[in-house]
Design a protein around this motif. Sequence first.
Motif, PDB file in Angstrom:
ATOM      1  N   GLY A 134       0.630  -1.268   0.034  1.00 25.69           N
ATOM      2  CA  GLY A 134       0.078   0.215   0.048  1.00 25.69           C
ATOM      3  C   GLY A 134       0.789   1.492   0.172  1.00 25.69           C
ATOM      4  N   ARG A 135       2.285   0.982   0.741  1.00 27.83           N
ATOM      5  CA  ARG A 135       2.994   2.899   0.500  1.00 27.83           C
ATOM      6  C   ARG A 135       3.293   3.013  -1.030  1.00 27.83           C
ATOM      7  NH1 ARG A 135       5.502  -0.360   4.967  1.00 27.83           N
ATOM      8  NH2 ARG A 135       7.153  -1.047   3.803  1.00 27.83           N
ATOM      9  N   ALA A 136       3.055   1.820  -1.979  1.00 28.87           N
ATOM     10  CA  ALA A 136       3.541   2.423  -3.263  1.00 28.87           C
ATOM     11  C   ALA A 136       2.724   2.996  -3.868  1.00 28.87           C
ATOM     12  CB  ALA A 136       3.173   1.109  -4.843  1.00 28.87           C
ATOM     13  N   LEU A 137       1.039   3.251  -2.962  1.00 27.46           N
ATOM     14  CA  LEU A 137       0.235   4.412  -3.679  1.00 27.46           C
ATOM     15  C   LEU A 137       0.145   5.742  -2.833  1.00 27.46           C
ATOM     16  CD1 LEU A 137      -3.693   2.295  -2.622  1.00 27.46           C
ATOM     17  CD2 LEU A 137      -1.920   2.227  -4.835  1.00 27.46           C
ATOM     18  N   LEU A 138       1.282   5.694  -2.209  1.00 26.86           N
ATOM     19  CA  LEU A 138       1.777   7.321  -1.087  1.00 26.86           C
ATOM     20  C   LEU A 138       3.198   7.588  -2.458  1.00 26.86           C
ATOM     21  CD1 LEU A 138       1.132   6.216   1.857  1.00 26.86           C
ATOM     22  CD2 LEU A 138       0.330   7.792   0.522  1.00 26.86           C
ATOM     23  N   ARG A 139       3.812   6.699  -3.521  1.00 27.28           N
ATOM     24  CA  ARG A 139       5.027   7.145  -3.929  1.00 27.28           C
ATOM     25  C   ARG A 139       4.328   8.582  -4.939  1.00 27.28           C
ATOM     26  NH1 ARG A 139       6.748   1.613  -5.627  1.00 27.28           N
ATOM     27  NH2 ARG A 139       7.330   0.297  -3.596  1.00 27.28           N
ATOM     28  N   PRO A 140       5.234   9.296  -5.306  1.00 20.79           N
ATOM     29  CA  PRO A 140       5.066  10.795  -5.417  1.00 20.79           C
ATOM     30  C   PRO A 140       4.919   9.818  -6.784  1.00 20.79           C
ATOM     31  CG  PRO A 140       7.333  11.323  -3.885  1.00 20.79           C
ATOM     32  CD  PRO A 140       6.908   9.560  -5.015  1.00 20.79           C
ATOM     33  N   ALA A 141       5.407   9.553  -8.177  1.00 20.52           N
ATOM     34  CA  ALA A 141       4.755   9.122  -9.315  1.00 20.52           C
ATOM     35  C   ALA A 141       3.870   8.276  -9.322  1.00 20.52           C
ATOM     36  CB  ALA A 141       6.408   7.587  -9.203  1.00 20.52           C
ATOM     37  N   PHE A 142       3.649   7.922  -8.392  1.00 22.27           N
ATOM     38  CA  PHE A 142       1.849   7.080  -8.943  1.00 22.27           C
ATOM     39  C   PHE A 142       0.611   8.317  -7.951  1.00 22.27           C
ATOM     40  CE2 PHE A 142      -2.056   5.944  -6.137  1.00 22.27           C
ATOM     41  CZ  PHE A 142      -3.020   4.984  -7.258  1.00 22.27           C
ATOM     42  N   LEU A 143       1.064   9.159  -6.983  1.00 21.76           N
ATOM     43  CA  LEU A 143       0.000  10.896  -6.950  1.00 21.76           C
ATOM     44  C   LEU A 143       0.437  11.760  -8.243  1.00 21.76           C
ATOM     45  CD1 LEU A 143       1.332  10.768  -2.926  1.00 21.76           C
ATOM     46  CD2 LEU A 143      -0.872  10.198  -4.227  1.00 21.76           C
ATOM     47  N   ARG A 144       2.395  11.928  -8.856  1.00 23.38           N
ATOM     48  CA  ARG A 144       1.625  12.586 -10.448  1.00 23.38           C
ATOM     49  C   ARG A 144      -0.058  12.317 -10.786  1.00 23.38           C
ATOM     50  NH1 ARG A 144       6.877  13.277  -9.465  1.00 23.38           N
ATOM     51  NH2 ARG A 144       7.283  11.831 -11.037  1.00 23.38           N
ATOM     52  N   GLN A 145       0.255  10.858 -11.501  1.00 23.24           N
ATOM     53  CA  GLN A 145      -1.189  10.230 -11.779  1.00 23.24           C
ATOM     54  C   GLN A 145      -2.144  10.824 -11.659  1.00 23.24           C
ATOM     55  OE1 GLN A 145      -0.578   9.131 -14.821  1.00 23.24           O
ATOM     56  NE2 GLN A 145       2.279   9.587 -14.531  1.00 23.24           N
ATOM     57  N   VAL A 146      -2.110  10.405  -9.966  1.00 24.32           N
ATOM     58  CA  VAL A 146      -4.236  11.218  -9.153  1.00 24.32           C
ATOM     59  C   VAL A 146      -4.215  11.969  -9.623  1.00 24.32           C
ATOM     60  CG1 VAL A 146      -4.857  10.888  -7.548  1.00 24.32           C
ATOM     61  CG2 VAL A 146      -3.314   8.323  -8.315  1.00 24.32           C
ATOM     62  N   ALA A 147      -2.884  12.585  -9.315  1.00 25.50           N
ATOM     63  CA  ALA A 147      -3.605  14.746  -9.667  1.00 25.50           C
ATOM     64  C   ALA A 147      -3.372  14.511 -10.946  1.00 25.50           C
ATOM     65  CB  ALA A 147      -2.218  15.090  -9.190  1.00 25.50           C
ATOM     66  N   LEU A 148      -2.932  14.323 -11.379  1.00 29.73           N
ATOM     67  CA  LEU A 148      -3.577  13.838 -13.348  1.00 29.73           C
ATOM     68  C   LEU A 148      -4.743  13.686 -13.350  1.00 29.73           C
ATOM     69  CD1 LEU A 148      -0.452  14.243 -16.333  1.00 29.73           C
ATOM     70  CD2 LEU A 148      -2.940  13.389 -16.844  1.00 29.73           C
ATOM     71  N   GLY A 149      -5.343  13.224 -12.901  1.00 24.11           N
ATOM     72  CA  GLY A 149      -6.387  12.537 -13.326  1.00 24.11           C
ATOM     73  C   GLY A 149      -7.071  13.393 -12.543  1.00 24.11           C
ATOM     74  N   LEU A 150      -6.853  13.647 -11.550  1.00 23.87           N
ATOM     75  CA  LEU A 150      -7.922  15.426 -11.000  1.00 23.87           C
ATOM     76  C   LEU A 150      -7.875  16.330 -11.857  1.00 23.87           C
ATOM     77  CD1 LEU A 150      -9.145  16.010  -8.329  1.00 23.87           C
ATOM     78  CD2 LEU A 150      -7.209  17.119  -7.425  1.00 23.87           C
ATOM     79  N   ALA A 151      -6.682  16.944 -12.236  1.00 25.04           N
ATOM     80  CA  ALA A 151      -6.651  17.727 -13.208  1.00 25.04           C
ATOM     81  C   ALA A 151      -7.469  17.452 -14.625  1.00 25.04           C
ATOM     82  CB  ALA A 151      -5.393  17.969 -13.485  1.00 25.04           C
ATOM     83  N   LEU A 152      -7.624  16.181 -15.314  1.00 24.69           N
ATOM     84  CA  LEU A 152      -8.569  16.189 -16.465  1.00 24.69           C
ATOM     85  C   LEU A 152     -10.096  16.175 -16.024  1.00 24.69           C
ATOM     86  CD1 LEU A 152      -8.110  14.801 -19.220  1.00 24.69           C
ATOM     87  CD2 LEU A 152      -8.057  12.569 -18.741  1.00 24.69           C
TER      88      LEU A 152
END
Length: 398
Positions: A207-225
């Motif tokens: 679950g710690r992988a879901l807190l890595r910056p690289a993945f969080l950037r993808q989540v943020a990109l989804g939010l922006a989309l």
Amino acid sequence: MPSASTNYRTLLRTSGAAAFFLPTAAGRLGIAMTGIGILWLVHARTGSYAAAGLVTGGFAVADALAGPQIGRLADRFGQTRVLPGALAAHAGAVALLLTGAVPDLAAGVLAGATLPQIGALSAARWSALLSGGHTAALPTAFALEALANGMSYLAGPALVSVLGAAGRPGAGVLLAAALVVGGGLALAAQRRTAPPLTGRAERRGAGRALLRPAFLRQVALGLALGVFFGATQVSVTAYAVGRGTPEVAAWLYAAANCTNLVGGWVYGAWRHGGSPRHRQAVAAGCLAVASLPLTFLDAPLAVGATLALTGLAVPVLLILSSVLTESLVPRAVLTQAFTWGNSASAAGSAGAAAVAGRVVDAGGAHAGFGVAAGAAALMTVLAAPRPRRFSGSPGAAG
């Protein structure tokens, strides 16, 4: 495009692929119908758009919050065990909504909280099916997913609206639930292609992988989309109504939706080379540049052509986000990771609709398109490759 058809046919001929993909296509159509179906049903029952919007909003928020938790359970216990329970609960919630046995808002929230993220479950199956020596086909598989989503959201709301306009709003909600439950149960029955369960050792710390910056950037990109989607929808409607031609809005939406399908189809057939992160940055940059003219164009033909250009970039961003998510997180949390991306996009779209509405009231449709362009610019920043830290060894920088 014979090459595109060949690529997709070859992919679906992979053992077990069509057997799970076709039920998910039915389920996606039902999901695309559910929200607007609730809107029609509650409005017909109450006569109030405010009440209908409140229930639909409650459904969307509950879906966005509960979706990752259902994905987490699917990763932990397996799709074939989790899906039947979730689908039974969803069917019960829809029954409560149709019968009016509980307040509409409570039923809408329950329906959203029990709605399984069929797209994420399907993406996880593609990842498992194409693991090993077939990972090069993943972009095409995710392009097929994007096409299925695009077709669902093109046909589903139209079908529900036809039933609602014919005075049968309950039939739209019932049909949506039947497609979700039927498609979901058929997917659960496909045990052979279900992602294998991971062991306790592999799950520990995954679950710690879901807190890595690289993945969080993808989540943020989804939010922006999602912000881009929500702001564009409000602005297109405001533009058409402001010109005194509200019927033009449907044609403008169609221009973007049709090129969205074309963009996803072509990208899935393309032989992919180079870094997905670089391609994502290029796609985001193209979307930002294509969005800028919307802030000042007035002619409907020019606005439609510009929206069509933006539609070409959107599916590429969605596909590459799936590709990068699949590569960034361990299999033990993959379904949950996919659902976080979907939830972020849904949250961004819902929030942007409210914000863009205020901006449009204050500055007109062009100001609303400015919100969409700003979201596209933010996506470009988020997608830009990060320079590697210098470690003192040759080739460490770059």
